[in-house]
Design a protein around this motif. Structure first.
Motif, PDB file in Angstrom:
ATOM      1  N   GLY A   1      -1.770  10.294  10.707  1.00 40.05           N
ATOM      2  CA  GLY A   1      -2.001   9.192  11.480  1.00 40.05           C
ATOM      3  C   GLY A   1      -1.880   9.247  12.731  1.00 40.05           C
ATOM      4  O   GLY A   1      -2.091  10.447  13.535  1.00 40.05           O
ATOM      5  N   ASP A   2      -1.777   7.924  13.500  1.00 46.02           N
ATOM      6  CA  ASP A   2      -1.959   8.063  15.143  1.00 46.02           C
ATOM      7  C   ASP A   2      -0.729   8.807  15.767  1.00 46.02           C
ATOM      8  O   ASP A   2      -1.075   9.051  16.824  1.00 46.02           O
ATOM      9  CB  ASP A   2      -1.836   6.284  15.392  1.00 46.02           C
ATOM     10  N   ALA A   3       0.447   8.766  15.045  1.00 52.09           N
ATOM     11  CA  ALA A   3       1.643   9.479  15.681  1.00 52.09           C
ATOM     12  C   ALA A   3       1.164  10.825  15.991  1.00 52.09           C
ATOM     13  O   ALA A   3       1.823  11.259  16.946  1.00 52.09           O
ATOM     14  CB  ALA A   3       3.039   9.361  14.669  1.00 52.09           C
ATOM     15  N   MET A   4       0.308  11.551  15.228  1.00 49.15           N
ATOM     16  CA  MET A   4      -0.020  12.853  15.890  1.00 49.15           C
ATOM     17  C   MET A   4      -1.697  12.718  16.310  1.00 49.15           C
ATOM     18  O   MET A   4      -1.724  13.521  17.360  1.00 49.15           O
ATOM     19  CB  MET A   4      -0.129  13.904  14.522  1.00 49.15           C
ATOM     20  N   ALA A   5      -2.269  11.716  15.566  1.00 52.33           N
ATOM     21  CA  ALA A   5      -3.815  11.750  16.209  1.00 52.33           C
ATOM     22  C   ALA A   5      -4.019  11.388  17.747  1.00 52.33           C
ATOM     23  O   ALA A   5      -4.677  12.216  18.317  1.00 52.33           O
ATOM     24  CB  ALA A   5      -4.483  11.050  15.409  1.00 52.33           C
ATOM     25  N   ARG A   6      -3.099  10.641  17.989  1.00 54.55           N
ATOM     26  CA  ARG A   6      -3.266  10.085  19.567  1.00 54.55           C
ATOM     27  C   ARG A   6      -2.982  11.044  20.607  1.00 54.55           C
ATOM     28  O   ARG A   6      -3.670  11.415  21.434  1.00 54.55           O
ATOM     29  CB  ARG A   6      -2.528   8.671  19.435  1.00 54.55           C
TER      30      ARG A   6
ATOM     31  N   SER B   1      -3.499  11.306   6.392  1.00 47.84           N
ATOM     32  CA  SER B   1      -2.734  10.607   5.322  1.00 47.84           C
ATOM     33  C   SER B   1      -1.402  10.054   5.521  1.00 47.84           C
ATOM     34  O   SER B   1      -0.813  10.572   6.604  1.00 47.84           O
ATOM     35  CB  SER B   1      -2.707  11.586   3.892  1.00 47.84           C
ATOM     36  N   SER B   2      -0.805   9.187   4.865  1.00 45.15           N
ATOM     37  CA  SER B   2       0.612   8.813   4.936  1.00 45.15           C
ATOM     38  C   SER B   2       0.898   7.963   6.001  1.00 45.15           C
ATOM     39  O   SER B   2       1.828   7.451   5.918  1.00 45.15           O
ATOM     40  CB  SER B   2       1.522  10.016   4.999  1.00 45.15           C
ATOM     41  N   ALA B   3      -0.027   7.657   6.871  1.00 44.62           N
ATOM     42  CA  ALA B   3       0.216   6.897   8.032  1.00 44.62           C
ATOM     43  C   ALA B   3      -1.198   6.354   8.620  1.00 44.62           C
ATOM     44  O   ALA B   3      -2.176   7.018   8.582  1.00 44.62           O
ATOM     45  CB  ALA B   3       0.834   7.418   9.326  1.00 44.62           C
ATOM     46  N   ILE B   4      -1.137   5.139   9.387  1.00 48.90           N
ATOM     47  CA  ILE B   4      -2.526   4.509   9.640  1.00 48.90           C
ATOM     48  C   ILE B   4      -3.137   5.473  10.764  1.00 48.90           C
ATOM     49  O   ILE B   4      -2.431   5.869  11.825  1.00 48.90           O
ATOM     50  CB  ILE B   4      -2.360   2.938  10.322  1.00 48.90           C
ATOM     51  N   PHE B   5      -4.485   5.655  10.692  1.00 47.16           N
ATOM     52  CA  PHE B   5      -5.302   6.486  11.648  1.00 47.16           C
ATOM     53  C   PHE B   5      -6.276   5.418  12.000  1.00 47.16           C
ATOM     54  O   PHE B   5      -7.279   5.176  11.505  1.00 47.16           O
ATOM     55  CB  PHE B   5      -5.989   7.673  11.016  1.00 47.16           C
ATOM     56  N   SER B   6      -5.802   4.850  13.233  1.00 47.56           N
ATOM     57  CA  SER B   6      -6.436   3.806  14.068  1.00 47.56           C
ATOM     58  C   SER B   6      -7.825   3.805  14.187  1.00 47.56           C
ATOM     59  O   SER B   6      -8.119   4.728  14.570  1.00 47.56           O
ATOM     60  CB  SER B   6      -5.496   2.734  14.748  1.00 47.56           C
ATOM     61  N   ARG B   7      -8.683   2.677  14.208  1.00 49.96           N
ATOM     62  CA  ARG B   7     -10.195   2.825  14.563  1.00 49.96           C
ATOM     63  C   ARG B   7     -10.288   3.223  16.176  1.00 49.96           C
ATOM     64  O   ARG B   7     -11.122   4.225  16.184  1.00 49.96           O
ATOM     65  CB  ARG B   7     -10.733   1.531  14.563  1.00 49.96           C
ATOM     66  N   PRO B   8      -9.404   2.596  17.159  1.00 54.68           N
ATOM     67  CA  PRO B   8      -9.903   3.309  18.080  1.00 54.68           C
ATOM     68  C   PRO B   8      -9.467   4.724  18.629  1.00 54.68           C
ATOM     69  O   PRO B   8     -10.163   5.221  19.262  1.00 54.68           O
ATOM     70  CB  PRO B   8      -9.054   2.353  19.261  1.00 54.68           C
TER      71      PRO B   8
ATOM     72  N   GLU C   1       0.181 -17.958   4.339  1.00 57.14           N
ATOM     73  CA  GLU C   1      -0.763 -16.922   4.508  1.00 57.14           C
ATOM     74  C   GLU C   1      -0.196 -15.436   4.547  1.00 57.14           C
ATOM     75  O   GLU C   1       0.505 -15.434   5.038  1.00 57.14           O
ATOM     76  CB  GLU C   1      -1.836 -16.827   5.722  1.00 57.14           C
ATOM     77  N   LYS C   2      -0.976 -14.454   3.725  1.00 55.57           N
ATOM     78  CA  LYS C   2      -0.448 -13.171   3.767  1.00 55.57           C
ATOM     79  C   LYS C   2      -1.126 -12.329   4.997  1.00 55.57           C
ATOM     80  O   LYS C   2      -2.275 -12.417   5.276  1.00 55.57           O
ATOM     81  CB  LYS C   2      -0.863 -12.295   2.385  1.00 55.57           C
ATOM     82  N   VAL C   3      -0.195 -11.636   5.591  1.00 61.49           N
ATOM     83  CA  VAL C   3      -0.702 -10.860   6.691  1.00 61.49           C
ATOM     84  C   VAL C   3      -0.264  -9.121   6.430  1.00 61.49           C
ATOM     85  O   VAL C   3       0.851  -9.364   6.355  1.00 61.49           O
ATOM     86  CB  VAL C   3      -0.130 -11.120   8.067  1.00 61.49           C
ATOM     87  N   TYR C   4      -1.171  -8.677   6.569  1.00 64.87           N
ATOM     88  CA  TYR C   4      -0.661  -7.017   6.322  1.00 64.87           C
ATOM     89  C   TYR C   4      -0.695  -6.550   7.779  1.00 64.87           C
ATOM     90  O   TYR C   4      -1.520  -6.508   8.408  1.00 64.87           O
ATOM     91  CB  TYR C   4      -1.866  -6.150   5.573  1.00 64.87           C
ATOM     92  N   PRO C   5       0.496  -5.947   7.702  1.00 64.77           N
ATOM     93  CA  PRO C   5       0.953  -5.363   9.339  1.00 64.77           C
ATOM     94  C   PRO C   5      -0.384  -4.528   9.911  1.00 64.77           C
ATOM     95  O   PRO C   5      -0.440  -4.512  11.041  1.00 64.77           O
ATOM     96  CB  PRO C   5       2.337  -4.540   9.215  1.00 64.77           C
ATOM     97  N   GLU C   6      -0.581  -3.470   9.087  1.00 63.40           N
ATOM     98  CA  GLU C   6      -1.513  -2.452   9.491  1.00 63.40           C
ATOM     99  C   GLU C   6      -2.633  -3.045   9.883  1.00 63.40           C
ATOM    100  O   GLU C   6      -3.301  -2.162  10.951  1.00 63.40           O
ATOM    101  CB  GLU C   6      -1.543  -1.388   8.372  1.00 63.40           C
ATOM    102  N   GLU C   7      -3.229  -4.076   9.612  1.00 66.32           N
ATOM    103  CA  GLU C   7      -4.627  -4.510   9.966  1.00 66.32           C
ATOM    104  C   GLU C   7      -4.371  -5.131  11.401  1.00 66.32           C
ATOM    105  O   GLU C   7      -5.044  -5.028  12.408  1.00 66.32           O
ATOM    106  CB  GLU C   7      -4.955  -5.643   9.287  1.00 66.32           C
ATOM    107  N   VAL C   8      -3.020  -5.721  12.015  1.00 65.18           N
ATOM    108  CA  VAL C   8      -2.755  -6.272  13.132  1.00 65.18           C
ATOM    109  C   VAL C   8      -2.563  -5.049  14.169  1.00 65.18           C
ATOM    110  O   VAL C   8      -3.083  -5.282  15.212  1.00 65.18           O
ATOM    111  CB  VAL C   8      -1.727  -7.437  13.074  1.00 65.18           C
ATOM    112  N   GLU C   9      -1.823  -3.989  13.337  1.00 63.96           N
ATOM    113  CA  GLU C   9      -1.563  -2.826  14.292  1.00 63.96           C
ATOM    114  C   GLU C   9      -3.009  -2.224  14.983  1.00 63.96           C
ATOM    115  O   GLU C   9      -2.958  -1.949  16.043  1.00 63.96           O
ATOM    116  CB  GLU C   9      -0.646  -1.902  13.633  1.00 63.96           C
ATOM    117  N   MET C  10      -3.932  -2.041  13.751  1.00 63.01           N
ATOM    118  CA  MET C  10      -5.063  -1.250  14.343  1.00 63.01           C
ATOM    119  C   MET C  10      -5.758  -2.105  15.314  1.00 63.01           C
ATOM    120  O   MET C  10      -6.211  -1.501  16.378  1.00 63.01           O
ATOM    121  CB  MET C  10      -6.160  -1.470  12.991  1.00 63.01           C
ATOM    122  N   ALA C  11      -5.928  -3.589  15.296  1.00 56.86           N
ATOM    123  CA  ALA C  11      -6.373  -4.480  16.434  1.00 56.86           C
ATOM    124  C   ALA C  11      -5.689  -4.187  17.491  1.00 56.86           C
ATOM    125  O   ALA C  11      -6.275  -4.063  18.682  1.00 56.86           O
ATOM    126  CB  ALA C  11      -6.589  -5.880  16.069  1.00 56.86           C
TER     127      ALA C  11
END
Length: 547
Positions: A278-283, A305-312, A442-452
């Motif tokens: 994910g981002d921790a390495m990709a960025r 894999s294993s962590a978010i690879f965010s859109r930006p 309301e349910k909020v999934y953290p990774e969606e907010v993190e990506m934004a």
């Protein structure tokens, strides 16, 4: 037929013994050299009374010796235990005790910590100190706990392969990172591990391989050059290493994560495939690439894999490498591979990565009923995998019972990742349910907010957690690492996020930190992020607070 990790490795050795197969920095070893060293270490361990079912800790960064230690342990049917090299004394003591170690193979610079911990564990009777590729001349004393140096352990031992018959039922254990509690040992049968993490099922076709299929690829195919960037103490990196050992592909390893050095390595070795977390390495990688002058034209594929690879971050990679394939995979230590998705500029615009479900992967509703991937499009549930799944958690029957479930007469692994069915057997990944925030119902999934959040120009990295709120039950709280000391106001962040998110998903507080808490593999440490957010709120007494 023994579908055993050691056997599968040996099949490849037998067909291409002289092929250079593992590389660390400028050092390359062949299958034959790797095999001989693993046999020598295996004989040493066997001479120390270590055998089938005994637990051997491997405590070190990525190195050729680390690979040898893994293979040697498999060869004598012992159980390799992955030890996090960032653990402090208390964490090591917990792991050594919980895993019932009888032997430990550690890098020499960790000798002071081993001296403080090993003598407290009466089962632990054999300790070998292997060299550290980042500190090759380290001479830390190992005598205080009866440690033996690597060269001395291998000296005089037979390099021949003369071990007892093995079984696909032999056990391999992967300890999880422990970011949601103490580390837990996930127990896999060798055959099941191979099926879902070692390439024993073709991820594209779903075909179940036979014992010699991968060694036939090694004998006949043109080898790739692959580069898993995560530490081998992480199950994903182990899986990448082993599947490429079985199939004859050269694996490059880095002892530590250094973005510029990684690009130099890719350029010098014409690396074709990299695995990142994910981002921790990709960025940092894409920023180093854009700031430098590297030839990475050999790069065919980037797998995350294993962590978010965010859109930006992904967009920057795609712009820099327009002819490279990008994939997101879903899986865990408890399930192995569950699905993958080829990412392009069109399908990275949603709430999370879109992946195709793999063989035997399903989505469960809240009553643990299997959702229909066609009739139930749009529904959210927990990802699960049947078929080849772990036996359970080592010495934790209660946790095993809550994660490994019997559904319609079949056993499923259900670690708690949520996804939404999208049709065509695809799902959008939403994140781990244990991190889900319930705010005003309301349910909020953290990774969606993190990506934004991470698409904001001033935000370098971010985690999102739920903290107690009298009015809403929980409020969404952001922990942010910014670029160049910037500190955008909370209202400015919220106004920006309104372009991407519903109002109830917007953070109501923000805490600025120098560095986002993550593990060595790049996985988010949500408990620590929550501590930081709560401490900041307690200190300021304000919802729109900043540290």
């Amino acid at each position: 037929m023994a579908l055993n990790i050691a056997d599968l490795f040996e099949h490849a050795v037998d067909v291409v013994p002289d092929r250079g197969i593992i590389q660390v920095e400028d050092r390359i070893v062949s299958y034959a050299d790797l095999e001989a060293a693993a046999n020598q270490l295996a004989h040493y361990l066997a001479d120390r009374g270590i055998g089938p079912g005994d637990h051997v800790g491997i405590y070190g960064k990525n190195s050729i010796e680390h690979v040898v230690a893994l293979l040697a342990t498999f060869k004598i049917r012992a159980v390799a235990i992955n030890v996090n090299y960032r653990y402090v004394e208390a964490e090591l003591n917990y792991l050594f005790d919980n895993s019932d170690l009888v032997a430990l193979i550690h890098e020499r610079p960790y000798a002071p910590l081993v001296a403080a911990t090993a003598p407290q564990h009466v089962r632990l009777h054999t300790v070998v100190a292997m060299p550290d590729p980042t500190e090759p001349h380290n001479e830390a004393d190992v005598s205080a706990y009866g440690g033996v140096l690597w060269a001395d352990a291998l000296a005089g031992q037979r390099p021949e392969r003369d071990f007892a018959e093995r079984s696909g039922d032999d056990i391999h254990i992967l300890y999880t990172g422990g970011t949601t509690g103490q580390p837990k040992g996930v127990m896999w049968r060798h055959e099941d591990f191979w099926r879902v993490l070692g390439g024993g099922i073709d991820v594209m076709s779903g075909t179940r391989l036979e014992e010699y299929d991968q060694s036939k690829v090694a004998a006949s195919g043109e080898p790739m050059v692959t580069f898993p960037l995560s530490p081998l103490m992480h199950g994903g990196a182990q899986a990448a290493l082993l599947m490429h050992l079985f199939a004859g592909h050269r694996t490059v390893l880095a002892p530590k994560f250094d973005a510029d050095q990684i690009w130099r390595t890719i350029e010098a070795n014409k690396v074709q495939l990299i695995f990142l977390t994910g981002d921790a390495m990709a960025r940092p990688l894409i920023e180093a690439y854009l700031a430098g002058n590297y030839d990475a034209s050999s790069l065919i594929a980037v797998a995350s894999s294993s962590a978010i690879f965010s859109r930006p971050v992904k967009q920057r990679w795609m712009e820099a490498f327009p002819d490279t394939f990008f994939t997101d995979s879903v899986g865990s230590s408890e399930t192995g591979f569950q699905g993958t998705g080829l990412q392009d500029s069109d399908n990275i615009l949603g709430e999370g990565p879109v992946v195709a479900l793999g063989l035997e992967s399903v989505v469960l509703d809240e009553d643990n009923r299997i959702l229909d991937p066609f009739a139930d499009v749009g529904k959210v549930g927990r990802l699960a995998r049947g078929g080849s799944v772990p036996i359970g958690y080592y010495k934790d029957e209660a946790k095993s019972a809550s994660t490994f479930l019997m559904i319609d007469g079949a056993r499923y692994s259900v670690p708690g990742d949520f996804a939404r069915l999208e049709g065509d057997n695809k799902v959008t990944l939403l994140g781990r349910g244990s991190n889900c925030i319930n705010t005003g119902g309301e349910k909020v999934y953290p990774e969606e907010v993190e990506m934004a959040l991470k698409s904001h120009p001033d935000v370098y990295d971010a985690l999102v957690v739920g903290v107690a709120d009298e009015s809403y039950g929980q409020q969404v709280s952001a922990v942010i690492e910014t670029r160049d000391g910037a500190r955008p106001e909370l209202d400015d962040l919220r106004n920006y996020l309104r372009q991407h998110l519903s109002g109830y998903k917007l953070p109501r507080s923000v805490t600025y930190v120098e560095e986002i808490p993550r593990s060595a593999t790049g996985k988010a440490n949500y408990p620590r992020a929550k501590e930081l957010a709560m401490t900041n709120l307690d200190r300021t007494g304000s919802r729109g607070s900043e540290s």
